[in-house]
Design a protein around this motif. Structure first.
Motif, PDB file in Angstrom:
ATOM      1  N   MET A  13      48.045   1.972  17.152  1.00 34.61           N
ATOM      2  CA  MET A  13      49.003   1.384  18.085  1.00 34.61           C
ATOM      3  C   MET A  13      48.279   0.624  19.199  1.00 34.61           C
ATOM      4  SD  MET A  13      51.841   4.407  18.237  1.00 34.61           S
ATOM      5  CE  MET A  13      53.067   3.575  19.215  1.00 34.61           C
ATOM      6  N   PHE A  36      54.075  -2.144  15.429  1.00 35.22           N
ATOM      7  CA  PHE A  36      54.009  -1.162  16.511  1.00 35.22           C
ATOM      8  C   PHE A  36      55.262  -0.294  16.502  1.00 35.22           C
ATOM      9  CE2 PHE A  36      54.552   0.326  20.846  1.00 35.22           C
ATOM     10  CZ  PHE A  36      53.290   0.800  21.151  1.00 35.22           C
ATOM     11  N   GLY A  37      56.420  -0.911  16.290  1.00 33.18           N
ATOM     12  CA  GLY A  37      57.660  -0.141  16.200  1.00 33.18           C
ATOM     13  C   GLY A  37      57.660   0.793  15.007  1.00 33.18           C
ATOM     14  N   LYS A  39      54.993   2.128  13.639  1.00 32.95           N
ATOM     15  CA  LYS A  39      54.074   3.222  13.982  1.00 32.95           C
ATOM     16  C   LYS A  39      54.723   4.189  14.980  1.00 32.95           C
ATOM     17  CE  LYS A  39      50.530   1.873  11.609  1.00 32.95           C
ATOM     18  NZ  LYS A  39      50.008   2.633  10.490  1.00 32.95           N
ATOM     19  N   THR A  40      55.577   3.672  15.849  1.00 31.81           N
ATOM     20  CA  THR A  40      56.297   4.540  16.774  1.00 31.81           C
ATOM     21  C   THR A  40      57.231   5.468  16.009  1.00 31.81           C
ATOM     22  OG1 THR A  40      56.176   2.827  18.463  1.00 31.81           O
ATOM     23  CG2 THR A  40      57.794   4.562  18.795  1.00 31.81           C
ATOM     24  N   LEU A  43      55.103   8.123  14.599  1.00 34.48           N
ATOM     25  CA  LEU A  43      54.672   9.038  15.655  1.00 34.48           C
ATOM     26  C   LEU A  43      55.793  10.002  16.041  1.00 34.48           C
ATOM     27  CD1 LEU A  43      52.133   9.489  17.436  1.00 34.48           C
ATOM     28  CD2 LEU A  43      53.255   8.089  19.153  1.00 34.48           C
ATOM     29  N   ILE A  44      57.017   9.507  16.144  1.00 40.79           N
ATOM     30  CA  ILE A  44      58.157  10.367  16.468  1.00 40.79           C
ATOM     31  C   ILE A  44      58.376  11.401  15.363  1.00 40.79           C
ATOM     32  CG2 ILE A  44      60.666  10.402  16.770  1.00 40.79           C
ATOM     33  CD1 ILE A  44      60.404   7.681  18.149  1.00 40.79           C
ATOM     34  N   TYR A  63      65.635   4.515  15.640  1.00 34.99           N
ATOM     35  CA  TYR A  63      64.649   3.606  16.196  1.00 34.99           C
ATOM     36  C   TYR A  63      64.175   2.601  15.150  1.00 34.99           C
ATOM     37  CZ  TYR A  63      60.838   1.895  19.022  1.00 34.99           C
ATOM     38  OH  TYR A  63      60.005   1.084  19.733  1.00 34.99           O
ATOM     39  N   ASN A  67      64.509  -1.375  15.471  1.00 32.49           N
ATOM     40  CA  ASN A  67      63.305  -2.192  15.321  1.00 32.49           C
ATOM     41  C   ASN A  67      63.528  -3.309  14.301  1.00 32.49           C
ATOM     42  OD1 ASN A  67      60.541  -2.925  15.610  1.00 32.49           O
ATOM     43  ND2 ASN A  67      60.034  -1.679  13.830  1.00 32.49           N
TER      44      ASN A  67
END
Length: 95
Positions: A13, A36-37, A39-40, A43-44, A63, A67
């Motif tokens: 990220m 990036f979204g 990967k977010t 991560l969540i 999300y 995205n």
């Protein structure tokens, strides 16, 4: 093990933020923000697994949808300069 996965995702990220800031084209920046979204979302999901809270997967799915829709909207705006129907593009043709 999952903490190492979270650290790896955090490093990627950071690299994506650098790519989004440096460019060189606007499409490279949009792609970096989209990844990036993604990967977010990952991560969540990993954070929810580590905490034992499966409802984080619902948050991650919402999300991911936001995205995707945001990326499509930005790309449409970059290509056409407008998000709405143009007069010649409307399917009814009488607007």
């Amino acid at each position: 093990m999952f903490a190492a996965a979270m650290a790896g995702v955090a490093v990627t990220m950071l690299l994506l933020l650098i790519r989004a800031l440096l460019g060189p084209t606007v499409y490279d920046r949009i792609l970096a923000v989209n990844v990036f979204g993604t990967k977010t979302v990952l991560l969540i999901a990993v954070l929810g697994f580590l905490d034992g809270r499966p409802e984080f997967l619902d948050v991650a799915l919402v999300y991911a949808l936001i995205n995707f829709i945001g990326t499509v909207a930005v790309l449409k705006f970059m290509q056409y300069g407008d998000l709405g129907w143009g007069e010649s593009d409307h399917p009814d043709g009488d607007v």
